[in-house]
Scaffold this active site. Structure first.
Site, PDB file in Angstrom:
ATOM      1  CG  ASP A  11      31.075  27.472  -0.624  1.00  0.00           C
ATOM      2  OD1 ASP A  11      32.110  27.111   0.032  1.00  0.00           O
ATOM      3  OD2 ASP A  11      30.066  27.424   0.225  1.00  0.00           O
ATOM      4  CG  ASP A  13      28.349  23.704   4.196  1.00  0.00           C
ATOM      5  OD1 ASP A  13      27.289  23.348   3.989  1.00  0.00           O
ATOM      6  OD2 ASP A  13      28.796  24.176   5.144  1.00  0.00           O
ATOM      7  N   GLY A  48      31.345  28.704   6.335  1.00  0.00           N
ATOM      8  CA  GLY A  48      32.301  29.002   5.372  1.00  0.00           C
ATOM      9  C   GLY A  48      33.594  29.212   6.040  1.00  0.00           C
ATOM     10  NE  ARG A  51      38.015  19.959  10.330  1.00  0.00           N
ATOM     11  CZ  ARG A  51      38.626  18.869  10.008  1.00  0.00           C
ATOM     12  NH1 ARG A  51      39.491  18.152  10.903  1.00  0.00           N
ATOM     13  NH2 ARG A  51      38.469  18.424   8.852  1.00  0.00           N
ATOM     14  CB  SER A 116      35.023  21.312   3.616  1.00  0.00           C
ATOM     15  OG  SER A 116      35.293  19.921   4.197  1.00  0.00           O
ATOM     16  CG  ASN A 118      35.784  16.266   5.928  1.00  0.00           C
ATOM     17  OD1 ASN A 118      36.251  15.092   6.348  1.00  0.00           O
ATOM     18  ND2 ASN A 118      35.535  17.081   7.109  1.00  0.00           N
ATOM     19  CG  ASP A 170      27.081  29.157   1.812  1.00  0.00           C
ATOM     20  OD1 ASP A 170      28.196  28.855   1.428  1.00  0.00           O
ATOM     21  OD2 ASP A 170      26.454  28.846   2.747  1.00  0.00           O
TER      22      ASP A 170
END
Ligand code: B16
Ligand code: MG
Length: 215
Positions: A11, A13, A48, A51, A116, A118, A170
Site C-alpha cells: 500500500d 499511504d 485507505g 475518495r 489513490s 495520485n 496500514d
C-alpha cells in the site's frame, strides 16, 4: 512460513509514506468551508478508502446531490495537490528502502496497490517512479478496497498467485481486501485489527526473512 513467496505488494499511504496528514488537511479545509463537523478521529475512519467513499463517510449519511459531490471531490483533491508539492524523498517512511533492498536481494517481485488516483504522482515526488514492477492505483480497477480486485490486478501483473504474495497495509479495509483475495497480509500501525497474519508497529528495522518466517 509460506514456502513459495514470490512477490510483495505495498500500500502507499501509511506504508511507503504518510500522506494521511495531507488528506486530513484537505478534507478538513473542505469540511470547514462547508460547515461540516470533521475531526482527526473522523479522518482515521477514512484511512485507505477511496475518495468517493471518504466523502460518503464525511457526510455521515447527510444527503448530497451528485453534481455537488463531484465538485467537492475536485476541490478536496486540489487542496491535497497543493500540499503534495512539499513532498520529497525524505518522506519515505523508515525501514522502507531497506525492506525493498532485502526483497530485491531475494529476487522477489515488487508491486504497489494504492487506492489513490495520485499514487504515481506521489511515487514521482518520492523518487520512486521505477521502484515497483507493477503500480496499481485508483484508476486500475472499479471496485475499491475492501474488495480484493486491486491486489489481484497487481498480482496478475507481477505474474504471481495471491498465495505467493504478501500485502503490506496500514488500513483495515486494505487488510480485508488482502484476506478476501487470498493473500498473506502484514498489518502496520494501530488502525489494523486482528485480521492480518502479522501485525507490526511499522517497517522500521524490519527484517524480511523474519517477517516471512512469522506468517
Ligand atoms: P486520492 P492508500 C488512500 O491511499 C488513502 O489512504 C486514502 O486516505 C485516500 O482517500 C485514497 O488513497 C484515495 O486517494 O484522493 O488521492 O485518489 O492508503 O490506498 O495508498
Ligand atoms: Mg494506506
Amino acid at each position: 512460513m509460506p514456502a513459495d513467496i514470490r512477490g510483495l505488494i505495498f500500500d502507499l499511504d501509511g506504508v511507503i509514506t504518510d500522506t494521511a496528514e495531507y488528506h486530513f488537511r484537505a478534507w478538513k479545509r473542505l469540511a470547514d468551508e462547508e460547515g461540516i463537523p470533521f475531526t482527526r478521529a473522523d479522518n482515521e475512519a477514512l484511512r485507505g478508502l477511496s475518495r468517493r467513499e471518504s466523502l460518503n463517510q464525511m457526510m455521515k449519511g447527510a444527503p448530497l446531490d451528485e453534481t455537488t459531490a463531484q465538485a467537492w471531490m475536485v476541490r478536496k483533491n486540489d487542496y491535497y495537490l497543493e500540499w503534495l508539492q512539499d513532498i520529497t524523498p525524505d518522506a519515505i517512511l523508515p525501514g522502507v528502502p531497506s525492506l525493498l533492498a532485502q526483497a530485491r536481494a531475494m529476487n522477489l517481485r515488487l508491486g504497489l496497490g494504492s487506492a489513490s488516483k495520485n499514487a504515481k504522482l506521489v511515487l514521482d515526488k518520492l523518487g520512486m517512479h521505477d521502484t515497483f514492477d507493477v503500480v496499481g492505483d485508483g484508476y486500475s480497477v472499479v471496485n475499491p478496497k475492501p474488495e480484493p480486485d486491486l491486489f489481484i490486478w497487481v498480482a496478475g501483473g507481477l505474474g504471481v498467485y495471491p498465495t505467493q504474495a504478501v500485502v503490506f497495509e496500514d488500513a483495515e479495509a486494505g487488510i480485508q481486501a488482502a484476506r478476501h483475495g487470498g493473500f498473506w497480509s502484514v498489518g502496520l500501525g494501530d488502525a489494523v485489527g486482528s485480521l492480518s497474519h502479522l501485525r507490526l508497529p511499522s517497517l522500521a528495522n524490519a527484517v524480511l526473512k523474519d517477517i516471512l518466517a512469522s506468517l
